[in-house]
Design a protein around this motif. Structure first.
Motif, PDB file in Angstrom:
ATOM      1  N   ASP A  34      34.251  24.299 -45.772  1.00 42.17           N
ATOM      2  CA  ASP A  34      35.121  24.797 -44.708  1.00 42.17           C
ATOM      3  C   ASP A  34      34.939  23.912 -43.470  1.00 42.17           C
ATOM      4  O   ASP A  34      34.475  24.365 -42.422  1.00 42.17           O
ATOM      5  CB  ASP A  34      34.722  26.254 -44.416  1.00 42.17           C
ATOM      6  N   VAL A  35      35.300  22.631 -43.603  1.00 45.77           N
ATOM      7  CA  VAL A  35      35.049  21.676 -42.506  1.00 45.77           C
ATOM      8  C   VAL A  35      36.167  21.772 -41.474  1.00 45.77           C
ATOM      9  O   VAL A  35      37.338  21.603 -41.818  1.00 45.77           O
ATOM     10  CB  VAL A  35      35.009  20.222 -43.033  1.00 45.77           C
ATOM     11  N   ARG A  80      23.962  24.288 -39.345  1.00 42.35           N
ATOM     12  CA  ARG A  80      24.546  23.419 -40.375  1.00 42.35           C
ATOM     13  C   ARG A  80      25.635  24.190 -41.115  1.00 42.35           C
ATOM     14  O   ARG A  80      25.464  25.360 -41.445  1.00 42.35           O
ATOM     15  CB  ARG A  80      23.462  22.953 -41.341  1.00 42.35           C
ATOM     16  N   LEU A  81      26.745  23.504 -41.370  1.00 42.66           N
ATOM     17  CA  LEU A  81      27.870  24.127 -42.074  1.00 42.66           C
ATOM     18  C   LEU A  81      27.429  24.661 -43.444  1.00 42.66           C
ATOM     19  O   LEU A  81      26.721  23.956 -44.186  1.00 42.66           O
ATOM     20  CB  LEU A  81      28.964  23.058 -42.257  1.00 42.66           C
ATOM     21  N   ALA A  97      15.941  21.933 -42.124  1.00 39.43           N
ATOM     22  CA  ALA A  97      16.211  23.166 -41.373  1.00 39.43           C
ATOM     23  C   ALA A  97      17.704  23.498 -41.414  1.00 39.43           C
ATOM     24  O   ALA A  97      18.528  22.621 -41.662  1.00 39.43           O
ATOM     25  CB  ALA A  97      15.769  22.972 -39.928  1.00 39.43           C
ATOM     26  N   GLU A  98      18.025  24.751 -41.184  1.00 35.13           N
ATOM     27  CA  GLU A  98      19.437  25.145 -41.175  1.00 35.13           C
ATOM     28  C   GLU A  98      19.999  25.159 -39.754  1.00 35.13           C
ATOM     29  O   GLU A  98      21.200  25.115 -39.561  1.00 35.13           O
ATOM     30  CB  GLU A  98      19.603  26.518 -41.833  1.00 35.13           C
ATOM     31  N   TRP A 148      27.964  20.283 -38.213  1.00 33.32           N
ATOM     32  CA  TRP A 148      27.108  21.240 -37.486  1.00 33.32           C
ATOM     33  C   TRP A 148      28.001  21.894 -36.453  1.00 33.32           C
ATOM     34  O   TRP A 148      28.979  21.266 -35.998  1.00 33.32           O
ATOM     35  CB  TRP A 148      25.934  20.526 -36.809  1.00 33.32           C
ATOM     36  N   TYR A 149      27.711  23.106 -36.116  1.00 40.12           N
ATOM     37  CA  TYR A 149      28.570  23.775 -35.133  1.00 40.12           C
ATOM     38  C   TYR A 149      27.723  24.705 -34.268  1.00 40.12           C
ATOM     39  O   TYR A 149      26.641  25.143 -34.680  1.00 40.12           O
ATOM     40  CB  TYR A 149      29.707  24.544 -35.831  1.00 40.12           C
TER      41      TYR A 149
END
Ligand code: AKG
Length: 377
Positions: free
Chosen positions: A279-280, A304-305, A343-344, A373-374
């Motif tokens: 889902d970018v 991270r996505l 890491a997340e 990343w968001y």
């Protein structure tokens, strides 16, 4: 936060890729990370991979998503959403306790919702799977690993087997976990309305490694060299491939594998490709480096996505493989690999001085602008 109640180390030593097992109460007080309505909403989306499976007597019905839920029967059906971790942040949290496994082996989180009697029939997978029972109860049977199970196609889209004698025959309740290694037949049907969460791991196959390496070699124009033998003697047996010729050509092929740096790049890029749609969503408007810096300085977190695959080699941590591509950092930024790939979440607390490195902030900005990343709201 989901926490396993057992030692993963002991589980790996005794069961991983050896034998199936049920871990009763593997999660304590388990609560579904997603509701049936939310799951149905995902299954109605075009880009989400889903299917509906129903049984009417001994006839099977299968529909591929996007699904609609008009006119579904009362029972004996289920629907399944593949790679739900790519689309639902809450569901993705269920994977975190399994991060004691290498991320590169992880494939996806599949979620099924079943009405009473619903299931996909007896089948064999080439995956290692942890099936976590959510709400409801489900009866599971697992058979021994054998080569000669008879296949049956109750529906062209269902690859089932006729029957097996169970070595596990039990009812799973919320929080129980069934682990099944590849090759063991299994069959589960819901006793009442049930949610199951399958955390799947997929080991690469020799064939696909070779085929992907061949694609890499061609795309990178490596080994674009013909066999060459200026000493070729005349011969009486023109039909023969001489053993020396065979050996020369075999050596040509083997020499292609003899480039550790190239192999590492190929494997990093290969393993970091996702088998399921991501889902970018590219950041709009794009972030500036100073904004990313300030965002982290303010104590905010980047996430991270879901489903994004990001890897590194510990001996070369300044090279990152993210979603099929290589990203380079200066050597002194090596610690970044662990923050981005192990890491997340990324926050200033863990980054320390790294945040002051312009090359790192530049890479992070690029990754955020791609949508990899968001900001964690
Ligand atoms: C699996 O995850 O391997 C299953 O067989 C699950 C099927 C289902 O949840 O209906």
């Amino acid at each position: 936060m989901y926490q396993l109640t057992f030692s993963f180390e002991e589980f790996l030593a005794e069961f991983w890729q050896k034998k199936p097992t049920i871990i009763k109460g593997g999660f304590k007080d388990f609560i579904d990370p997603i509701s049936p309505d939310e799951l149905a909403g995902l299954a109605m989306e075009e880009e989400v991979d889903s299917r509906y499976v129903a049984k009417h007597g001994d006839k099977w019905d299968v529909k591929h998503g996007p699904l609609s839920f008009d006119n579904v029967p009362e029972d004996n059906w289920s629907f399944i959403v593949q790679a739900a971790n790519h689309w639902h942040e809450g569901a993705a949290r269920l994977i975190t306790p399994f991060r004691q496994m290498p991320n590169w082996l992880f494939d996806d989180l599949m979620i099924s919702y079943s009405t009473s009697g619903g299931g996909v029939g007896a089948h064999i997978d080439q995956y290692d799977v942890f099936i976590v029972q959510g709400s409801g109860k489900r009866h599971w049977r697992v058979g021994p690993k054998k080569d000669d199970y008879e296949e049956e196609f109750g529906h062209p889209a269902l690859r089932q087997i006729k029957s097996f004698d169970p070595i596990i025959d039990d009812i799973l309740e919320p929080g129980d976990i069934l682990y099944i290694p590849p090759g063991f037949p299994h069959d589960g049907y819901a006793i009442d309305t049930s949610m199951s969460f399958s955390i799947g791991f997929r080991s690469p196959k020799k064939q696909e490694l070779l085929s992907s390496f061949a694609d890499f070699v061609i795309a990178n124009e490596v080994g674009d060299v013909h066999y060459h033998n200026p000493e070729l003697p005349a011969r009486k047996t023109p039909g023969a491939i001489l053993s020396s010729e065979f050996a020369d050509m075999e050596a040509m092929m083997r020499s292609l594998l003899d480039h550790p740096d190239m192999m590492k790049k190929w494997m990093g890029e290969h393993l970091s490709q996702s088998r399921h749609e991501l889902d970018v969503i590219a950041a709009e408007p794009p972030w500036q480096q100073a904004e990313i810096y300030q965002f982290l300085e303010n104590g905010e977190t980047l996430k991270r996505l879901g489903g994004l695959r990001a890897f590194y080699y510990p001996e070369k941590p300044h090279q990152l493989y993210i979603n099929g591509e290589t990203y380079e950092l200066p050597e002194e930024c090596g610690t970044a690999a662990s923050y981005l790939c192990d890491a997340e979440d990324i926050s200033q607390d863990v980054l320390g001085k790294l945040i002051d490195h312009p090359a790192f902030v530049a890479l992070l900005t690029q990754l955020v602008n791609h949508g990899y990343w968001y900001p964690n709201e």
